[in-house]
Design an enzyme around this catalytic site. Structure first.
Site: not given
Lengths: 230, 217, 230, 217
Positions: B47-48
């Site tokens: 998700e980063n």
């Protein structure tokens, strides 16, 4: 791990688009319009379409073919001033046209692509475009609720793609393409060039592959993509 | 890692079908990838801001700018793409994430998940967990069957603040594979050497059993 | 026409940040955190800040220096689990912490940068994060109103910049940086390398120059930017 | 272009201060840039996704993928950037556009602008005009003073559907430079050879005059 290959033929990529489908089409004028995919949509013949596109292109170009073939029931757009057929069909009541402020159309599409219900804006608050829309106050200021747009299919024109569906766009051919490429259940990209996996720098991908379902390599760049000599 | 946990992780890897986009949470889920064939066609998302995670790298070969959401130094594969945090979660929320595997503090028989806050004790914040749990097309939990004190993590209702309601489809533990069904927890497989009686005892809610032989892992 | 030059010193770039200001800070863990700008914010000493950042970094790194110096009154964030000081200050009631789902923090910042009032989402609808927030129904489905976030100042870490403020980011150092670079009245970018005008390809710019006010070239990459050996 | 229009466009160019980000609408506004020095520091924005517009190109030197919002083939300058339509209007709505110059069907004495629809006659759609008019930090209209039939375009109230309310700061016409003030239209300058009487006659709302000499352009 390796990434899956999504390259296919144009016929298979568009197969089975249903009557009544909502279709997003990238492009602002000529740049970024997926002319080749549009021709295939005309050939396959799905009827009663809702088309979401910034503009209606010009006579004998792009969206105009879908209007000429009578496949479009409804057009969600920002500006159709360069397409006399679109304006005539609208005035005759044969084409339902919903106008949006251009950046709000972009945000509504993006909101669909981002899995949001909509956005809050004060754009067009004093105009007829705001009529009939919900409003909501935050800290005493009123905002219009603009609902998210999603489509069954998005037709995208990319500059380059890799087999996983990572895409890049060139110059002002980017416009609505990366937004619509997030906002449809089936995303079909035509690319001027399809590269081997890893052919695009991971830092310079404009549309990440997970959003894209089918990649079609263009075998030729037809006249429609060329400079318009008015 | 214990043998049972290792078998659980290997078993969980079979949930990943070719072509999927998958997010593996911190801890046990991250290990799942080690049980896939080297050329398996899958896109791992973090998700980063990366789709297409490659192998984890030791510090001496790491790129200081390339981590996963758990802070591990990772790499890319041919076809990887980087993007910002808004695009990363657009992908999750709009249905492009086929599967996520997450850790849990508690799972209820309705599929509710609690994994971000123990009030008054530990409140690190939800990070990206809420969106993963709520919007991945399939949510699988990997966890020990009980907490460190031996209390069941699978319960009739969660007592901790929820991450998301009714999101969990299946739970892999060191004791069993359990589905969340409209009728609650349903045993799918049990770990070798774990009896049904032990399993029922360690589960904080009714556990329905399949008819016929119960497979082991 | 030529484009204006926005390069300046770090002292001038941050000068005059007022007590009580809201400051957005890019980064997810180490990658993308503007450690050098944070040190200057500590040196200049503005008090009672509201900081918006994905996380609180780790002990002796980044945001932790602002917490140690007592400059932060409020932190809007998603996860502070790697910073024991942040958790302790929160538990002691000395630091107000507002948690957001990570993608919703990203969207709230982006909404601020896009001049929107907010977004509508169902994320966290069954959790304590939804408590006290307005809701609104669209076609019978309920959405939570998440308000836009803007800041007085955004501190951005870029890989490369040109003098006009066009920025690119590398690998997972992108994260919140391009979003925050749109959402503040004063946007300050530190860059590992500042190129002459035209040094970045116009197709591969991640943050367009018009959003950026000040560009500061890093003269060294300190230990804080390096691999964390736990 | 008539001499008066040309002088009007040249005069309008003086509204552009060094360092501004400026969007010039289709038609007369586009011509303004021709009156800036070649090395003037300004960033020209076009809503279809470019900051840093360079000179217009003839078809034989044009790039088929590089147009402005009016469809003209343009070029880049060192430091240009391309972006998508969402980012392009994010820039406009979040206050990064210092100035826009737009055409008009009508301008009211309250600064209301109508320039996108003549009901039953011509409805091309608003395009990006609403956001430019509503959110640029300063909105200037460039227009002929009257329509083709000789009717005033500057009116007490707009009769056509609005683009945005109270947005216009200043109007440049072939007859005058006029500010929108809390008291309505206020003459700033008039074109050479145009008398105050002619100007008042051609303006559809009261026009307040400055004290002392009135400059000409």
């Amino acid at each position: 791990m390796r990434l899956p290959d999504k390259t296919t033929t144009i016929e298979d990529a568009l197969a089975g688009i249903a009557d009544g489908a909502t279709v997003m089409i990238g492009g602002f004028g000529v740049p970024g319009t997926p002319f080749t995919l549009i021709h295939e949509l005309v050939r396959q013949g799905a009827q009663n379409l809702t088309v979401i596109k910034n503009d209606a292109n010009e006579t004998d170009m792009g969206v105009d073919h879908l209007l000429a073939s009578g496949q479009v029931a409804r057009l969600i757009t920002t500006h159709i001033g360069l397409n006399p057929r679109a304006m005539a069909l609208m005035n005759e009541g044969r084409l339902e046209v919903e106008f949006n402020a251009q950046g709000i159309l972009a945000e509504r599409v993006r909101a669909g692509g981002a899995g949001l219900g909509g956005i809050l804006t004060d754009i067009a608050e004093d105009t007829e475009l705001a009529e009939g829309k919900q409003t909501l106050a935050i800290d005493g200021k009123s905002y219009i609720v603009e609902t998210a747009l999603r489509a069954d299919v998005a037709l995208i024109h990319a500059n380059r793609a890799d087999a996983f569906g990572n895409l890049d766009y060139v110059a002002t051919a980017r416009n609505f393409n990366p937004l619509m490429a997030m906002a449809a259940s089936r995303v079909i990209a035509e690319a001027e060039q399809v590269l081997p996996m890893g052919g695009l720098s991971p830092d310079d991908v404009h549309t990440p592959g997970p959003f894209v379902d089918h990649v079609v390599e263009l075998t030729q760049i037809s006249e429609e993509y060329a400079i318009v000599r008015r | 890692m214990s043998d049972a946990r290792n078998r659980m992780v290997a078993r969980a890897a079979r949930e990943i079908a070719p072509g999927m986009v998958v997010n593996l949470g911190i801890g046990l889920p991250t290990q799942v990838v080690n049980h896939l064939p080297a050329d398996f066609p899958v896109c791992l998302h973090t998700e980063n801001g990366l789709a297409g995670i490659g192998p984890t790298l030791p510090p001496d070969r790491a790129d200081r700018n390339l981590i996963d959401a758990g802070g591990a130094y990772v790499s890319t594969v041919p076809g990887s793409a980087f993007f910002d945090s808004a695009v990363s979660f657009a992908l999750v929320r709009s249905g492009r994430l086929d599967l996520t595997m997450l850790g849990a503090f508690e799972v209820s028989q309705a599929g509710d998940l609690a994994n971000w806050k123990v009030p008054g004790k530990f409140s690190p914040g939800p990070g990206g967990g809420i969106e993963l749990a709520q919007k991945a097309r399939r949510v699988i939990v990997l966890s020990t069957h009980t907490d460190r004190a031996g209390n069941p993590k699978l319960k009739t209702e969660c007592s901790l603040p929820l991450t998301a309601q009714g999101c969990v489809a299946r739970v892999f533990t060191d004791m069993a594979v359990i589905d969340i069904t409209p009728g609650g927890f349903a045993l799918v497989e049990h770990a070798q050497g774990v009896s049904i009686a032990e399993l029922t005892e360690a589960t904080g809610a009714p556990l329905s059993l399949p008819t016929g032989d119960i497979p082991t892992f």
